[in-house]
Each structure stands twice: as C-alpha cells, then as structure tokens.
Design a protein around this motif. Structure first.
Motif, PDB file in Angstrom:
ATOM      1  N   LYS A  52      68.958  61.150  96.919  1.00 38.84           N
ATOM      2  CA  LYS A  52      68.815  62.571  96.611  1.00 38.84           C
ATOM      3  C   LYS A  52      68.799  62.756  95.097  1.00 38.84           C
ATOM      4  N   PRO A  53      67.669  63.140  94.523  1.00 36.82           N
ATOM      5  CA  PRO A  53      67.604  63.313  93.071  1.00 36.82           C
ATOM      6  C   PRO A  53      68.299  64.596  92.615  1.00 36.82           C
ATOM      7  N   SER A  54      68.765  64.583  91.364  1.00 36.25           N
ATOM      8  CA  SER A  54      69.337  65.783  90.770  1.00 36.25           C
ATOM      9  C   SER A  54      68.251  66.834  90.568  1.00 36.25           C
ATOM     10  N   LYS A  55      68.672  68.047  90.243  1.00 37.80           N
ATOM     11  CA  LYS A  55      67.717  69.117  89.978  1.00 37.80           C
ATOM     12  C   LYS A  55      66.765  68.728  88.849  1.00 37.80           C
ATOM     13  N   LYS A  56      67.309  68.093  87.813  1.00 41.08           N
ATOM     14  CA  LYS A  56      66.483  67.694  86.680  1.00 41.08           C
ATOM     15  C   LYS A  56      65.484  66.619  87.075  1.00 41.08           C
ATOM     16  N   LEU A  57      65.938  65.603  87.804  1.00 42.11           N
ATOM     17  CA  LEU A  57      65.024  64.531  88.200  1.00 42.11           C
ATOM     18  C   LEU A  57      63.960  65.054  89.160  1.00 42.11           C
ATOM     19  N   LYS A  58      64.334  66.005  90.027  1.00 43.49           N
ATOM     20  CA  LYS A  58      63.337  66.640  90.895  1.00 43.49           C
ATOM     21  C   LYS A  58      62.245  67.312  90.062  1.00 43.49           C
ATOM     22  N   ALA A  59      62.651  67.974  88.993  1.00 47.42           N
ATOM     23  CA  ALA A  59      61.674  68.639  88.125  1.00 47.42           C
ATOM     24  C   ALA A  59      60.761  67.620  87.459  1.00 47.42           C
ATOM     25  N   TYR A  60      61.319  66.506  87.023  1.00 54.39           N
ATOM     26  CA  TYR A  60      60.505  65.456  86.405  1.00 54.39           C
ATOM     27  C   TYR A  60      59.538  64.860  87.421  1.00 54.39           C
ATOM     28  N   HIS A  61      60.000  64.678  88.643  1.00 51.98           N
ATOM     29  CA  HIS A  61      59.117  64.158  89.699  1.00 51.98           C
ATOM     30  C   HIS A  61      58.003  65.148  90.017  1.00 51.98           C
ATOM     31  N   ALA A  62      58.337  66.441  90.050  1.00 52.52           N
ATOM     32  CA  ALA A  62      57.308  67.449  90.310  1.00 52.52           C
ATOM     33  C   ALA A  62      56.233  67.420  89.229  1.00 52.52           C
ATOM     34  N   PHE A  63      56.650  67.212  87.994  1.00 54.93           N
ATOM     35  CA  PHE A  63      55.694  67.086  86.901  1.00 54.93           C
ATOM     36  C   PHE A  63      54.781  65.875  87.106  1.00 54.93           C
ATOM     37  N   LEU A  64      55.365  64.734  87.457  1.00 58.73           N
ATOM     38  CA  LEU A  64      54.570  63.522  87.660  1.00 58.73           C
ATOM     39  C   LEU A  64      53.629  63.676  88.856  1.00 58.73           C
ATOM     40  N   ASN A  65      54.090  64.343  89.889  1.00 57.55           N
ATOM     41  CA  ASN A  65      53.198  64.591  91.035  1.00 57.55           C
ATOM     42  C   ASN A  65      51.991  65.416  90.604  1.00 57.55           C
ATOM     43  N   ALA A  81      49.035  54.589  79.444  1.00 65.22           N
ATOM     44  CA  ALA A  81      49.454  53.199  79.238  1.00 65.22           C
ATOM     45  C   ALA A  81      50.741  53.114  78.431  1.00 65.22           C
ATOM     46  N   ALA A  82      50.934  54.054  77.493  1.00 63.29           N
ATOM     47  CA  ALA A  82      52.131  54.024  76.656  1.00 63.29           C
ATOM     48  C   ALA A  82      53.389  54.417  77.421  1.00 63.29           C
ATOM     49  N   HIS A  83      53.223  55.097  78.546  1.00 63.85           N
ATOM     50  CA  HIS A  83      54.380  55.629  79.283  1.00 63.85           C
ATOM     51  C   HIS A  83      54.525  55.054  80.690  1.00 63.85           C
ATOM     52  N   ILE A  84      53.650  54.153  81.077  1.00 64.69           N
ATOM     53  CA  ILE A  84      53.650  53.707  82.470  1.00 64.69           C
ATOM     54  C   ILE A  84      54.966  53.053  82.881  1.00 64.69           C
ATOM     55  N   GLU A  85      55.571  52.267  82.005  1.00 69.48           N
ATOM     56  CA  GLU A  85      56.819  51.600  82.386  1.00 69.48           C
ATOM     57  C   GLU A  85      57.934  52.612  82.618  1.00 69.48           C
ATOM     58  N   ARG A  86      57.984  53.668  81.805  1.00 67.98           N
ATOM     59  CA  ARG A  86      58.988  54.708  82.011  1.00 67.98           C
ATOM     60  C   ARG A  86      58.729  55.452  83.311  1.00 67.98           C
ATOM     61  N   ILE A  87      57.484  55.716  83.615  1.00 71.08           N
ATOM     62  CA  ILE A  87      57.132  56.401  84.857  1.00 71.08           C
ATOM     63  C   ILE A  87      57.539  55.568  86.065  1.00 71.08           C
ATOM     64  N   LEU A  88      57.317  54.270  85.990  1.00 70.28           N
ATOM     65  CA  LEU A  88      57.729  53.380  87.080  1.00 70.28           C
ATOM     66  C   LEU A  88      59.255  53.371  87.224  1.00 70.28           C
ATOM     67  N   GLU A  89      59.952  53.391  86.093  1.00 67.54           N
ATOM     68  CA  GLU A  89      61.414  53.398  86.106  1.00 67.54           C
ATOM     69  C   GLU A  89      61.952  54.661  86.767  1.00 67.54           C
ATOM     70  N   MET A  90      61.235  55.777  86.591  1.00 70.40           N
ATOM     71  CA  MET A  90      61.706  57.044  87.128  1.00 70.40           C
ATOM     72  C   MET A  90      61.385  57.237  88.606  1.00 70.40           C
ATOM     73  N   THR A  91      60.523  56.401  89.154  1.00 71.63           N
ATOM     74  CA  THR A  91      60.056  56.616  90.530  1.00 71.63           C
ATOM     75  C   THR A  91      60.383  55.465  91.474  1.00 71.63           C
ATOM     76  N   THR A  92      61.092  54.448  90.982  1.00 81.64           N
ATOM     77  CA  THR A  92      61.500  53.332  91.837  1.00 81.64           C
ATOM     78  C   THR A  92      62.999  53.097  91.688  1.00 81.64           C
ATOM     79  N   ILE A  93      63.560  52.422  92.663  1.00 83.37           N
ATOM     80  CA  ILE A  93      64.965  52.022  92.617  1.00 83.37           C
ATOM     81  C   ILE A  93      65.037  50.550  92.984  1.00 83.37           C
ATOM     82  N   GLU A  94      65.561  49.766  92.069  1.00 85.89           N
ATOM     83  CA  GLU A  94      65.648  48.311  92.255  1.00 85.89           C
ATOM     84  C   GLU A  94      64.292  47.729  92.616  1.00 85.89           C
ATOM     85  N   GLY A  95      63.261  48.242  91.937  1.00 85.58           N
ATOM     86  CA  GLY A  95      61.919  47.682  92.095  1.00 85.58           C
ATOM     87  C   GLY A  95      61.212  48.072  93.386  1.00 85.58           C
TER      88      GLY A  95
END
Length: 314
Positions: A44-57, A125-139
């Motif tokens: 269950k993501p926090s309110k902030k992480l939900k907002a970041y995910h909505a942006f990425l979607n 390309a400059a942000h892809i690793e951060r995006i992957l970090e924000m959308t996966t858990i333990e790979g």
C-alpha cells in the motif's frame, strides 16, 4: 508528440504541491506498507507515492505499447466480456493462468519494455533507473502499486505478439486477461500439446521466470458450460455471467451500501483498486446480461449501480 523534460511535466501536473527533487530522492521503501493477505503481500503506497505513480502513469506507462488484439485487462473501456467474446463460437478451449504473475516481471524486463522515444518525456534515459526504483520492490513488480497493471501489459507485449501469430497460423484464437490465458479452436485436436507450446513461447520471449499454473490448466469442450473469467459460454455460443461472479458482485454491493469497513477487508485494504474491479464486473454484466443488471439496479439502487458503470468507463 512534443517531448519535454521530466521536471517540466512534473511541475505542470503538481503545480508546487510536490517537489521534483523529492520525487528524485525520497526513500521509496519508507513510503509503502506491506500488508499480508491470503499468503501474498499487498503493498500500500503512501499518499505521496500514489501521486508520484499517478504522474508516471499519465506521462509514461499509459503510452507504452500493448497488443490490444489479445490483451484486455487494465485497459480503459474493456472488461472480461471483451476477452471472452472472440471465443464464443469455438468448440474446444484451453485455459490456464500464470504463477505469481506480477512477481515474475523483473526490473530487467520492465527496463526492456520502456523505449527511449514514443513518450512525452524528453530525458527519459536520465531518469529510468529512478523510475524503476519507484515502481518495483526487490526487483519485482508489486501487487498494489497503480503502475503495475500497465507495466504488466507492456512487458508481456513480446509474448502476446509471438503467441498471437502462432495461434493465427494454427487457426486458434488467443486472448489474455491479466494472468488468465484462453486459447480456443473449432477442432479439439488443434489444441493438442498447446500447454507445451505456450510454455515454450513464454520462455523464448520473456525468459524462464514465467510458469503455467498446472493446477488451473484444463481443456474443455462445448458439450457443457465453459466457465472462464467469471462468465460462461453456453452451447449456443451465448455468453452469460457465472453464478459465482453474481454472488461476489452482490455481497460487495451489499457491503458498499451497508458496511464500508468490511468492504475494505474484502478488497484487501485497497479500496480504490477493489472498487475499480467491482466496476469492471458490473460493466461486463452490462455487456453480457442486461436483464441481471436491471435486477441489481432494483435491489441496490440505480444511482449506485450506474455510478459503477460510469467509473468503469473512465
């Protein structure tokens, strides 16, 4: 499509409510809670992480490529009825699902599924690793993140394309609804060995991490009702709603009107995802059995039932 830097898109969406530097540096594990449920873990993501995910979607994942001929889950305007309809006139059916579907989708597979172009983000390309970090858990792709559904369809695109082509050459019909796979034919013998072929294409296109669920794999012929995706295909070719799905929809509507706390438990502590799934069920009831939908309107109120139809159409 005119591309813009990720920061510019982020600021345009959030208007200062969230800080782009925090998006780049916040502690992701500190912004979700693991919730054990029926032998699985829902995150269950926090309110902030939900907002970041909505942006990425909005600016990335909804722009990824999906095979819309065969993949029907997690897409606006589609429901299980759309996945089953191409099979209505078939005579033999092979059904299976994928073991630990989201957990089989790795960071490497996600990275491969996100192209450098074709999205609104100019500096992806400059942000892809951060995006992957924000959308996966333990790979792995987690259950509970709003980003996981769209990513799953994009990651399975190579398999969907390859297996669709193979099925077309063999006069077979293929559709997938999330982890549920259905293959059908007019001639039962055309499905001989389809489980081995399916497993081989999965490994070839996605690697060895995907496995068919042998316990849920079955071959059925049209001499009786064929149950799939909460519906049934009758010998006449008519698609109707499975009794189990009707009961599920009714008790969820009951708790929606009488006990939201109990409904939250039923929805595994993710109310938004649960309501969206209920809306999907009501949408395919509307498509497959309008008479039953009228019964639901009379029992639970037309305003409530129609609000779910409106939600599913968004």
């Amino acid at each position: 499509m005119k591309q813009r830097p990720l920061k510019l898109l982020f600021d345009a969406m959030h208007h200062g409510k969230y800080d782009f530097e925090d998006f780049l540096s916040c502690d992701v594990p500190a912004n979700y809670d693991p919730i054990p449920w029926s032998g699985r873990t829902i995150y269950k993501p926090s309110k902030k992480l939900k907002a970041y995910h909505a942006f990425l979607n909005s600016f990335l994942f909804e722009h990824l490529s999906t095979n819309e001929n065969v993949a029907f889950a997690y897409r606006k305007g589609t429901n299980p009825h759309h996945a089953l309809a191409p099979h209505a006139n078939s005579r033999a059916f092979f059904q299976t699902d994928l073991v630990k579907f989201f957990d089989s989708i790795t960071t490497a597979l996600i990275r491969r599924s996100i192209p450098d172009d074709g999205t609104p983000i100019a500096d992806l390309a400059a942000h892809i690793e951060r995006i992957l970090e924000m959308t996966t858990i333990e790979g792995r792709l987690p259950i509970g993140f709003s980003t996981s559904p769209a990513l799953s369809n994009a990651c399975l695109r190579p398999f969907d394309d390859a297996f669709e082509s193979l099925c077309r050459d063999r006069d077979l019909i293929y559709s997938r609804y999330a982890d549920d796979i259905l293959v059908s034919a007019n001639d039962r013998t055309k499905l001989d060995g389809i489980d081995r072929i399916l497993a081989a294409v999965l490994t070839q296109e996605l690697g060895p991490g995907f496995q068919l669920n042998a316990a849920k794999s079955k071959l059925t012929t049209i001499g009786r009702k064929v149950k799939a995706l909460g519906m049934v295909i009758l010998p006449s070719g008519q698609i109707s709603i499975d009794m189990g799905t009707k009961k599920k929809v009714e008790y969820q509507l009951h708790f929606f009107t009488k006990d939201k706390g109990r409904l939250l438990e039923v929805f595994k502590h993710d109310m938004e995802a649960g309501l969206q799934q209920l809306a999907g069920h009501i949408s395919h009831i509307n498509a497959a059995d309008p008479t039953y939908l009228e019964k639901l309107r009379k029992k639970y109120g037309a305003t409530i039932v129609d609000s779910f139809l409106h939600r599913s159409a968004k």
